[in-house]
Design a protein around this motif. Structure first.
Motif, PDB file in Angstrom:
ATOM      1  N   ALA A  71       0.816  -1.211   0.000  1.00 20.19           N
ATOM      2  CA  ALA A  71       0.000   0.000   0.000  1.00 20.19           C
ATOM      3  C   ALA A  71       0.854   1.268   0.000  1.00 20.19           C
ATOM      4  O   ALA A  71       0.494   2.269  -0.612  1.00 20.19           O
ATOM      5  CB  ALA A  71      -0.931  -0.001   1.204  1.00 20.19           C
ATOM      6  N   MET A  72       1.999   1.235   0.683  1.00 22.43           N
ATOM      7  CA  MET A  72       2.886   2.397   0.749  1.00 22.43           C
ATOM      8  C   MET A  72       4.106   2.252  -0.145  1.00 22.43           C
ATOM      9  O   MET A  72       4.570   3.221  -0.740  1.00 22.43           O
ATOM     10  CB  MET A  72       3.349   2.597   2.190  1.00 22.43           C
ATOM     11  N   THR A  73       4.641   1.053  -0.216  1.00 23.29           N
ATOM     12  CA  THR A  73       5.859   0.794  -0.978  1.00 23.29           C
ATOM     13  C   THR A  73       5.715  -0.520  -1.731  1.00 23.29           C
ATOM     14  O   THR A  73       5.333  -1.529  -1.124  1.00 23.29           O
ATOM     15  CB  THR A  73       7.081   0.703  -0.046  1.00 23.29           C
ATOM     16  N   ASP A  74       6.008  -0.502  -3.010  1.00 26.85           N
ATOM     17  CA  ASP A  74       5.993  -1.745  -3.785  1.00 26.85           C
ATOM     18  C   ASP A  74       6.942  -2.744  -3.134  1.00 26.85           C
ATOM     19  O   ASP A  74       8.135  -2.459  -2.959  1.00 26.85           O
ATOM     20  CB  ASP A  74       6.437  -1.453  -5.225  1.00 26.85           C
ATOM     21  N   PRO A  75       6.470  -3.921  -2.753  1.00 29.71           N
ATOM     22  CA  PRO A  75       7.360  -4.874  -2.097  1.00 29.71           C
ATOM     23  C   PRO A  75       8.405  -5.481  -3.019  1.00 29.71           C
ATOM     24  O   PRO A  75       9.432  -5.982  -2.550  1.00 29.71           O
ATOM     25  CB  PRO A  75       6.401  -5.947  -1.575  1.00 29.71           C
ATOM     26  N   TYR A  76       8.144  -5.424  -4.328  1.00 32.99           N
ATOM     27  CA  TYR A  76       9.082  -6.022  -5.280  1.00 32.99           C
ATOM     28  C   TYR A  76       9.996  -4.965  -5.900  1.00 32.99           C
ATOM     29  O   TYR A  76      10.074  -4.802  -7.116  1.00 32.99           O
ATOM     30  CB  TYR A  76       8.326  -6.817  -6.349  1.00 32.99           C
ATOM     31  N   LEU A  77      10.696  -4.247  -5.028  1.00 29.35           N
ATOM     32  CA  LEU A  77      11.738  -3.326  -5.458  1.00 29.35           C
ATOM     33  C   LEU A  77      12.947  -4.122  -5.952  1.00 29.35           C
ATOM     34  O   LEU A  77      13.103  -5.299  -5.601  1.00 29.35           O
ATOM     35  CB  LEU A  77      12.159  -2.434  -4.292  1.00 29.35           C
ATOM     36  N   PRO A  78      13.838  -3.525  -6.718  1.00 32.16           N
ATOM     37  CA  PRO A  78      15.030  -4.256  -7.165  1.00 32.16           C
ATOM     38  C   PRO A  78      15.834  -4.885  -6.037  1.00 32.16           C
ATOM     39  O   PRO A  78      16.368  -5.984  -6.190  1.00 32.16           O
ATOM     40  CB  PRO A  78      15.835  -3.178  -7.902  1.00 32.16           C
ATOM     41  N   VAL A  86      10.289 -10.535   0.843  1.00 31.22           N
ATOM     42  CA  VAL A  86       8.943 -10.955   0.453  1.00 31.22           C
ATOM     43  C   VAL A  86       8.873 -12.481   0.380  1.00 31.22           C
ATOM     44  O   VAL A  86       7.913 -13.094   0.854  1.00 31.22           O
ATOM     45  CB  VAL A  86       8.520 -10.334  -0.889  1.00 31.22           C
ATOM     46  N   ARG A  87       9.886 -13.067  -0.200  1.00 36.92           N
ATOM     47  CA  ARG A  87       9.893 -14.532  -0.304  1.00 36.92           C
ATOM     48  C   ARG A  87       9.901 -15.179   1.082  1.00 36.92           C
ATOM     49  O   ARG A  87       9.194 -16.167   1.324  1.00 36.92           O
ATOM     50  CB  ARG A  87      11.088 -15.004  -1.129  1.00 36.92           C
ATOM     51  N   LYS A  88      10.668 -14.627   1.997  1.00 37.52           N
ATOM     52  CA  LYS A  88      10.678 -15.149   3.368  1.00 37.52           C
ATOM     53  C   LYS A  88       9.314 -14.962   4.021  1.00 37.52           C
ATOM     54  O   LYS A  88       8.850 -15.823   4.786  1.00 37.52           O
ATOM     55  CB  LYS A  88      11.770 -14.448   4.178  1.00 37.52           C
ATOM     56  N   THR A  89       8.667 -13.837   3.714  1.00 35.69           N
ATOM     57  CA  THR A  89       7.318 -13.598   4.226  1.00 35.69           C
ATOM     58  C   THR A  89       6.349 -14.643   3.703  1.00 35.69           C
ATOM     59  O   THR A  89       5.529 -15.192   4.458  1.00 35.69           O
ATOM     60  CB  THR A  89       6.837 -12.191   3.820  1.00 35.69           C
ATOM     61  N   LEU A  90       6.432 -14.942   2.414  1.00 36.11           N
ATOM     62  CA  LEU A  90       5.539 -15.928   1.815  1.00 36.11           C
ATOM     63  C   LEU A  90       5.720 -17.312   2.438  1.00 36.11           C
ATOM     64  O   LEU A  90       4.746 -18.056   2.622  1.00 36.11           O
ATOM     65  CB  LEU A  90       5.774 -15.992   0.307  1.00 36.11           C
ATOM     66  N   LYS A  91       6.936 -17.653   2.768  1.00 39.97           N
ATOM     67  CA  LYS A  91       7.186 -18.947   3.416  1.00 39.97           C
ATOM     68  C   LYS A  91       6.507 -19.008   4.779  1.00 39.97           C
ATOM     69  O   LYS A  91       5.931 -20.043   5.162  1.00 39.97           O
ATOM     70  CB  LYS A  91       8.691 -19.184   3.547  1.00 39.97           C
ATOM     71  N   LEU A  92       6.553 -17.894   5.520  1.00 40.18           N
ATOM     72  CA  LEU A  92       5.867 -17.849   6.809  1.00 40.18           C
ATOM     73  C   LEU A  92       4.350 -17.881   6.629  1.00 40.18           C
ATOM     74  O   LEU A  92       3.644 -18.550   7.401  1.00 40.18           O
ATOM     75  CB  LEU A  92       6.270 -16.585   7.570  1.00 40.18           C
ATOM     76  N   VAL A  93       3.864 -17.159   5.648  1.00 43.10           N
ATOM     77  CA  VAL A  93       2.430 -17.149   5.355  1.00 43.10           C
ATOM     78  C   VAL A  93       1.938 -18.570   5.098  1.00 43.10           C
ATOM     79  O   VAL A  93       0.909 -19.003   5.639  1.00 43.10           O
ATOM     80  CB  VAL A  93       2.130 -16.244   4.137  1.00 43.10           C
ATOM     81  N   TYR A  94       2.671 -19.298   4.294  1.00 40.87           N
ATOM     82  CA  TYR A  94       2.283 -20.684   3.988  1.00 40.87           C
ATOM     83  C   TYR A  94       2.392 -21.567   5.230  1.00 40.87           C
ATOM     84  O   TYR A  94       1.482 -22.346   5.543  1.00 40.87           O
ATOM     85  CB  TYR A  94       3.164 -21.236   2.872  1.00 40.87           C
ATOM     86  N   ARG A  95       3.487 -21.432   5.950  1.00 44.63           N
ATOM     87  CA  ARG A  95       3.723 -22.278   7.125  1.00 44.63           C
ATOM     88  C   ARG A  95       2.629 -22.120   8.174  1.00 44.63           C
ATOM     89  O   ARG A  95       2.162 -23.120   8.758  1.00 44.63           O
ATOM     90  CB  ARG A  95       5.076 -21.941   7.726  1.00 44.63           C
TER      91      ARG A  95
END
Length: 286
Positions: A71-78, A86-95
């Motif tokens: 909402a404030m900052t694109d999470p997929y910055l270079p 973000v990828r680490k976040t997704l792993k926690l989300v799934y877990r």
């Protein structure tokens, strides 16, 4: 880029920001507004070094629900290519059995397609993509440091093929620059062809306030000589600026999205984004 130690990561609606600031360079960016109190150079990205630790602690204490970012900052910055927050976040989300949604303009989101698919099979994953401009060359002017529209449409195609729902942010639209029927029809065609769930639009125009207004006008002088004077004459210090074509474009937008069963009311779309499948809660808990 610089690191900070954050005291918290979750907002009341389970929104998170892993980073603050942005390097996409979009000329209209509202996040530059002074109201957000970013106390560092906007392009000097603030990285919450303990974000993943805070996320894990927060998820353990929370009932599974949707988590959102962007909402404030694109999470997929270079820098995400290297840091992989973000990828680490997704792993926690799934877990921990949560759902996930993000807002991005970057095709880097496809790096994490494997995790998005796993989350969507278990609970729910929605990718929100911003599309403002049909023409790639114009896109490179108003959104210079991120992939152009054509690549974002490829992202929509890939998501559709993998049964991951998508929502498109059709905003902002810049008066005298891309507020045309042709531009709108092109974007809606892409949305229809790729079965997007919803298209967010708050009226055809943009918001300007202290901080982003000055940056936007500076870029107008650089890239579109003469347009700034039209803005000042027509809109003064208004916060929301409507295109003179707003009524016609809204009629087309409403008609075409309705005909194709695409959500087009912001309240309905936000309700969908926050909705967490109850069966997933049962699966996670039991």
């Amino acid at each position: 880029m610089h690191y900070v130690k954050a005291k918290s990561i979750f907002k009341s609606d389970n929104g998170i920001n892993l980073y603050r600031g942005c390097t996409h360079g979009c000329i209209y960016c509202d996040s530059r507004s002074e109201i957000y109190s970013i106390d560092h150079e906007f392009e000097d990205i603030e990285v919450k070094e303990n974000a993943i630790e805070l996320l894990k602690k927060g998820m353990i204490k929370r009932k599974p629900s949707m988590i959102g970012t962007g909402a404030m900052t694109d999470p997929y910055l270079p820098l995400e290519k290297r840091l992989k927050f973000v990828r680490k976040t997704l792993k926690l989300v799934y877990r921990y059995g949560f759902g996930f949604t993000c807002i991005t303009k970057s095709d880097l989101v496809l790096r994490d397609l494997d995790l998005l698919k796993k989350i969507n099979e278990k609970t729910k994953a929605v990718v929100q993509i911003t599309l403002t401009t049909a023409d790639d060359e114009l896109c490179r002017i108003i959104e210079p440091n991120v992939c152009p529209t054509s690549k974002r449409i490829e992202v929509l195609k890939t998501l559709n093929k993998n049964n991951i729902p998508a929502v498109v942010w059709l905003c902002p639209i810049l008066p005298h620059i891309n507020d045309t029927k042709e531009n709108l029809d092109f974007i809606l065609d892409a949305c229809i062809e790729n079965n997007v769930k919803g298209v967010l639009n708050f009226g055809f125009g943009l918001t300007l306030r202290k901080g982003n207004r000055e940056y936007f006008y500076k870029k107008l002088d650089e890239k579109f000589p003469g347009i700034k004077d039209k803005y000042i004459k027509q809109f003064g210090d208004n916060y929301f600026i409507h295109s003179k074509n707003n009524a016609e474009l809204m009629r087309i937008f409403t008609k075409r999205t309705y005909e194709h069963g695409i959500l087009n009311k912001p309240d309905d779309i936000f309700a969908y984004l926050h909705e967490f499948p109850e069966k997933s809660v049962q699966t996670t808990l039991f």
